[in-house]
Design a protein around this motif. Structure first.
Motif, short mmCIF file in Angstrom:
data_model
loop_
_atom_site.label_atom_id
_atom_site.label_comp_id
_atom_site.label_asym_id
_atom_site.label_seq_id
_atom_site.Cartn_x
_atom_site.Cartn_y
_atom_site.Cartn_z
N LEU A 77 -4.95 -13.60 8.97
CA LEU A 77 -4.04 -13.31 8.02
C LEU A 77 -3.71 -11.95 7.67
CD1 LEU A 77 -4.79 -16.02 5.24
CD2 LEU A 77 -3.05 -16.02 6.66
N PRO A 78 -2.37 -11.65 7.46
CA PRO A 78 -2.02 -10.13 7.24
C PRO A 78 -2.88 -9.61 5.95
CG PRO A 78 -0.13 -11.63 6.71
CD PRO A 78 -1.44 -12.41 7.35
N CYS A 79 -3.27 -8.28 5.77
CA CYS A 79 -4.08 -7.97 4.86
C CYS A 79 -3.09 -6.92 4.30
CB CYS A 79 -5.54 -7.37 5.54
SG CYS A 79 -6.38 -6.53 4.26
N ALA A 80 -2.86 -6.83 2.97
CA ALA A 80 -1.90 -6.08 2.23
C ALA A 80 -2.51 -4.66 2.31
CB ALA A 80 -1.58 -6.42 0.82
N SER A 81 -3.99 -4.61 2.07
CA SER A 81 -4.45 -3.39 1.98
C SER A 81 -4.35 -2.56 3.37
CB SER A 81 -5.87 -3.50 1.47
OG SER A 81 -6.82 -4.00 2.43
N ALA A 82 -4.03 -3.06 4.32
CA ALA A 82 -4.09 -2.42 5.55
C ALA A 82 -2.82 -1.63 5.88
CB ALA A 82 -4.43 -3.23 6.60
N LEU A 83 -1.72 -2.22 4.95
CA LEU A 83 -0.56 -1.29 4.99
C LEU A 83 -0.24 -0.14 4.37
CD1 LEU A 83 1.92 -4.65 3.94
CD2 LEU A 83 1.18 -3.84 6.18
N SER A 84 0.61 0.69 4.86
CA SER A 84 0.76 2.11 4.22
C SER A 84 2.02 1.85 2.91
CB SER A 84 1.54 2.97 5.22
OG SER A 84 2.70 2.48 5.67
N GLN A 85 1.99 2.87 2.28
CA GLN A 85 2.98 2.57 1.03
C GLN A 85 4.39 2.19 1.41
OE1 GLN A 85 1.55 2.14 -2.16
NE2 GLN A 85 3.77 1.52 -2.38
N PRO A 86 4.79 2.98 2.45
CA PRO A 86 6.09 2.72 2.96
C PRO A 86 6.25 1.28 3.47
CG PRO A 86 5.61 5.01 3.57
CD PRO A 86 4.37 4.23 3.12
N GLU A 87 5.15 0.72 4.11
CA GLU A 87 5.52 -0.62 4.47
C GLU A 87 5.34 -1.54 3.60
OE1 GLU A 87 2.86 -0.55 8.87
OE2 GLU A 87 1.97 -0.21 7.34
N ARG A 88 4.53 -1.33 2.44
CA ARG A 88 4.55 -2.07 1.34
C ARG A 88 5.81 -2.22 0.71
NH1 ARG A 88 -0.19 -3.39 -2.02
NH2 ARG A 88 -2.02 -3.14 -0.85
N SER A 91 8.73 -1.32 2.10
CA SER A 91 9.61 -2.13 2.79
C SER A 91 9.56 -3.81 2.76
CB SER A 91 9.38 -1.66 4.46
OG SER A 91 10.36 -2.39 5.32
N THR A 92 8.34 -4.29 2.58
CA THR A 92 7.94 -5.60 2.76
C THR A 92 8.97 -5.94 1.41
OG1 THR A 92 6.00 -5.58 3.75
CG2 THR A 92 6.36 -7.39 2.33
N TRP A 93 8.58 -5.27 0.24
CA TRP A 93 9.53 -5.96 -0.75
C TRP A 93 10.76 -5.76 -0.99
CZ3 TRP A 93 7.13 -8.53 -4.53
CH2 TRP A 93 5.57 -8.29 -5.03
N LEU A 94 11.27 -4.51 -0.45
CA LEU A 94 12.70 -4.47 -0.46
C LEU A 94 13.47 -5.40 0.81
CD1 LEU A 94 12.66 -0.56 -1.15
CD2 LEU A 94 13.27 -2.21 -2.57
N VAL A 95 12.76 -5.26 1.93
CA VAL A 95 13.71 -6.06 2.96
C VAL A 95 13.37 -7.36 2.99
CG1 VAL A 95 13.86 -6.12 5.55
CG2 VAL A 95 13.78 -4.04 4.17
N ASP A 96 12.02 -7.87 3.23
CA ASP A 96 11.52 -9.08 3.29
C ASP A 96 11.87 -10.09 1.99
OD1 ASP A 96 10.86 -8.96 6.12
OD2 ASP A 96 9.04 -8.01 5.42
N PHE A 113 13.00 -2.05 -9.21
CA PHE A 113 11.89 -2.78 -9.85
C PHE A 113 10.70 -2.56 -8.78
CE2 PHE A 113 15.17 -5.89 -11.28
CZ PHE A 113 15.20 -5.34 -12.80
N LEU A 114 10.84 -1.81 -7.88
CA LEU A 114 10.05 -1.79 -6.89
C LEU A 114 8.32 -1.44 -7.36
CD1 LEU A 114 9.08 -1.56 -3.66
CD2 LEU A 114 9.67 0.82 -3.71
#
Length: 774
Positions: free
Chosen positions: A508-519, A521-526, A533-534
């Motif tokens: 499973l994907p691990c949120a802690s492994a994501l950089s802040q920009p990736e996090r 991006s997940t909130w804003l795009v996906d 509200f980010l």
């Protein structure tokens, strides 16, 4: 849509004028005049706000159509027409849905020829009856919505119903019946289009009523229709009362026809005036349903999300099916009638069957039994997996069974298959999700028939011997009730511990492994979270919207009131109309409790996120501040996913199994003090307070997350659950003997004082816990 002409609406519409009503220069302008724009207090304003956002995650042409639908529903037809047309043009005619919506306008105007032409254009765009989609982008990429089980089946049902209505009015009866039957076939559980399709079919049935051959399937389906989303608790009570009246009336009609049924109930069942006028010709309808699986189509799935005691209604529905179904519905299979010595051969391998339409890879109901099927002793058991529908068994289940047998939705084939297997035991993963499993349960295909927790509700069916549950998830007072007061018609089996073991996930994907920009991006795009509200705290309820009881609106509102830097995230429905219903319901509650001015801020922080892939879903759980478990119907798989994420989950156990599964999981790695301190609420107000404490108190939340990380893994690959299941199967299948099948139960009107008293007691206790103080 009513097939009769309604009064003409404000604007007539001509199909010939549709192409390019707006000039190309107008594409850079908003199609509505300033006077037509929705003010902030208008229910359509949130869609208008999405259109103005930049960047826009949802294609603008889809948002224009959504805004048009909202205007249409509020009677603003001229503005809706402009927006429908604009949606078609801005999509470069790659979006077919506005054609179906325009057809509804034309049909209401009495312009049936235009309506039919518009629907046919929609069907040409998305593909229909085996044809390939011609221009709708989503249909070309993902398949036509005009197939049973598709995400967008609702829009196709709406289009087909409107086409059928137009054809009926034009006197094209045979073509109308064909179209409406197709719509009926692809409708999902309790679909909102059900009443409208059955209404239009009623005119056909009115022409075909014959006292000697009338098939009451349509009346049965009408009786079992339950709205997926209710606007209030009082509406739920009304729905349940109507449900009981309808089913009681049909059970009465089995013996007596329409004579003796209250006129209001009869009008409600017979729907159209033409059929009602022929009520005197409809005699007793006992044993008139020819194919009960097609006759039922879908069970009363949504009834069980109301939070009440369901046993009386389940028994009433079972009585109705037995009375209306074919005379051989209850016939035992051949080895039950003519034992050939096989049942007395105690040394041979026992033949054990598992049946479901939900055994495909990753399906929660299949995962509930996967560990059991995989670990059965093959030296003592032959294992057969019977697959209903068009899916295949998941890899683990498929490899663990001696044989996997698909039966599709072929009722005679399914009965023949189960009959020929000569099983010692048959396990139903669930019986409320689709018609085949529900109706097959009335047969006697094995001496021992078992219902698992896939649908955590009693079947009410006399053919099911055991219901497998667990000690930690049932109400502690349940064992104090005698048989007449039990929640279950089956013999209840309480496995030790939590009773559920899902396989441990891997990769499973691990949120802690994501950089802040990736996090971000997940909130804003996906997840389509508005950028402002980010960095707000996120209170997330990752459940289907039909699980949100009206009393849960107080939780959502209380969180928005208590944390001004918090957003509540809900998962959008497959059908946008249902999302709109929930938003409007919550909006009404907020304005009523906190005033219109506060409501604007609250509703801005209520965000509906799209349905996403499994990977993004698990990231959503991990990146949320607090997870919200709905009541009174929670869930097992989503509870386990939440615990796996390590994010605190707040739950409020209710009297029945369906509302206590998260509690059962918490028992595996927390003691009573720990869980009630942080996460297990006793009332709505307590629920809100616990969620806010977790959201606002970083130290508390970190401590709970640590508990979940250290102990949450205990709920996966739980050997004790597997061991308990196998002990139970060994015990009940050791010396199987033919069970006598009872005579069909008499129709008693279901005036059971014990059950009524019990239900009132539970509802009183439940209502007390629902009390909410701001």
């Amino acid at each position: 849509m009513n097939w009769r002409c309604r009064p003409a609406l404000l604007v007539a519409f001509s199909f010939a004028h549709l192409p390019f009503l707006l000039s190309s220069a107008a594409l850079n302008q908003f199609p509505l005049d300033p006077s037509e724009l929705p003010p902030p207090s208008h229910p359509c304003h949130h869609i208008y706000g999405q259109i103005l956002e930049s960047p826009v995650a949802i294609p603008r042409y889809k948002l224009f159509n959504s805004l048009a639908v909202c205007y249409h529903q509020h009677g603003l037809i001229p503005s809706a027409l402009k927006l429908y047309e604009y949606s078609i043009i801005t999509s470069n005619k790659t979006f077919a849905l506005p054609f179906a919506n325009l057809a509804a306008v034309a049909l209401n105007n009495g312009d049936h020829a235009t309506a039919n032409a518009l629907v046919r254009e929609y069907l040409r765009g998305v593909g229909f009856n085996g044809s390939s989609p011609e221009f709708d982008k989503d249909a070309i990429e993902h398949g036509s919505p005009c197939r049973k089980g598709e995400d967008k089946e609702g829009e196709c049902c709406m289009a087909l119903n409107n086409l059928g209505a137009g054809l009926l009015t034009g006197g094209q009866w045979e073509e109308a019946e064909k179209v409406l039957k197709i719509a009926e076939n692809i409708m999902g559980k309790g679909h909102v289009m059900g009443d409208k399709v059955f209404f239009n079919l009623g005119s056909l049935y009115a022409e075909e009523v014959n006292p000697e051959s009338f098939d009451p399937s349509a009346l049965m389906r009408r009786a079992l229709l339950v709205p997926p989303i209710s606007n209030s608790s009082s509406e739920i009570i009304k729905t349940r009362n109507l449900f009981e009246q309808r089913v009681n009336a049909i059970a009465h009609m089995a013996y007596y026809g329409c004579e003796g049924v209250e006129d209001e109930t009869l009008r409600d069942l017979l729907v159209v005036e033409e059929l009602y006028e022929l009520r005197g010709e409809i005699g007793p309808i006992k044993n008139r349903v020819i194919d009960p699986s097609k006759g039922l189509q879908t069970p009363h799935f949504y009834l069980h999300y109301h939070g009440a005691l369901d046993r009386p209604l389940q028994e009433l529905v079972a009585s109705m099916h037995i009375l209306l179904g074919p005379t051989d519905l209850l016939t035992p299979s051949s080895p039950m009638i003519h034992p050939d010595g096989r049942l007395d051969d105690f040394d041979r391998k026992k033949r054990l069957g598992f049946i479901s339409s939900l055994f495909e890879e990753g399906e929660p109901h299949g995962l509930l039994l996967q560990d059991v099927i995989r670990n059965i002793d093959k030296t003592r058991y032959e294992v057969y997996v019977v697959i209903i529908g068009g899916e295949q068994a998941g890899d683990v289940i498929g490899k663990s069974a001696d044989k996997v047998i698909p039966v599709g939705f072929d009722w005679p084939l399914a009965r023949k298959t189960l009959d020929e297997l000569q099983l010692d035991g048959l396990v139903f993963a669930e019986m409320q999700n689709e018609a085949m499993a529900h109706m097959l349960g009335f047969g006697r295909f094995a001496p021992v028939q078992i219902l698992a927790m896939g649908s955590p509700i009693t079947s009410g069916n006399p053919s099911i011997d055991y219901f497998v549950s667990c000690a930690r998830s049932e109400h502690p007072l349940l064992t104090m009730l005698d048989d007449t007061e039990s929640h279950y018609t089956e013999q209840l089996v309480l496995l030790e511990g939590v009773g559920i073991s899902f396989p441990a996930p891997s990769g499973l994907p691990c949120a802690s492994a994501l950089s802040q920009p990736e996090r971000d991006s997940t909130w804003l795009v996906d997840l389509h979270l508005p950028s402002k509200f980010l960095h707000f705290r996120k209170y997330t309820c990752p459940q289907h919207l039909f699980k949100l009881h009206p009393d849960f609106d107080a939780v959502i509102s209380g969180l928005l009131a208590g944390d001004k830097k918090g957003v509540v995230l809900l998962q959008s429905a497959k059908i946008g109309r249902k999302t709109g219903m929930i938003r409007r319901r919550i909006s009404s509650f907020v304005v009523r409790e906190f005033g219109e001015e506060a409501g604007l801020d609250f509703l801005e922080r209520l965000v509906f996120i799209p349905r996403v892939t499994s990977d993004v879903f698990h990231l959503l759980l991990q990146m949320s501040s607090v997870l919200l478990h709905p009541f009174p119907f929670g869930g097992s798989k989503t509870s386990s996913d939440a615990i796996l994420s390590g994010t605190p989950l707040v739950t409020m156990p209710t009297p029945y199994l369906r509302g206590r599964m998260a509690l059962g999981f918490y028992h595996e790695f927390m003691d009573d003090v720990q869980m009630h301190e942080c996460c297990v609420a006793t009332s709505v107000t307590d629920y809100i307070n616990k969620a806010l404490r977790l959201g606002l108190n970083d130290a508390l939340r970190d401590g709970v997350e640590e508990l979940m990380r250290r102990g949450g893994g205990k709920i996966f690959d739980n050997e004790s659950v597997r061991h308990e299941w196998l002990l139970f199967l060994d015990s009940v299948l050791k010396n199987p003997a033919p069970s006598p099948y009872p005579d069909p139960p008499p129709y008693l009107g279901h005036d059971n004082v014990v059950f009524q008293s019990l239900q009132r007691r539970w509802l009183k206790d439940f209502s007390r816990s629902m009390s909410y103080n701001k």
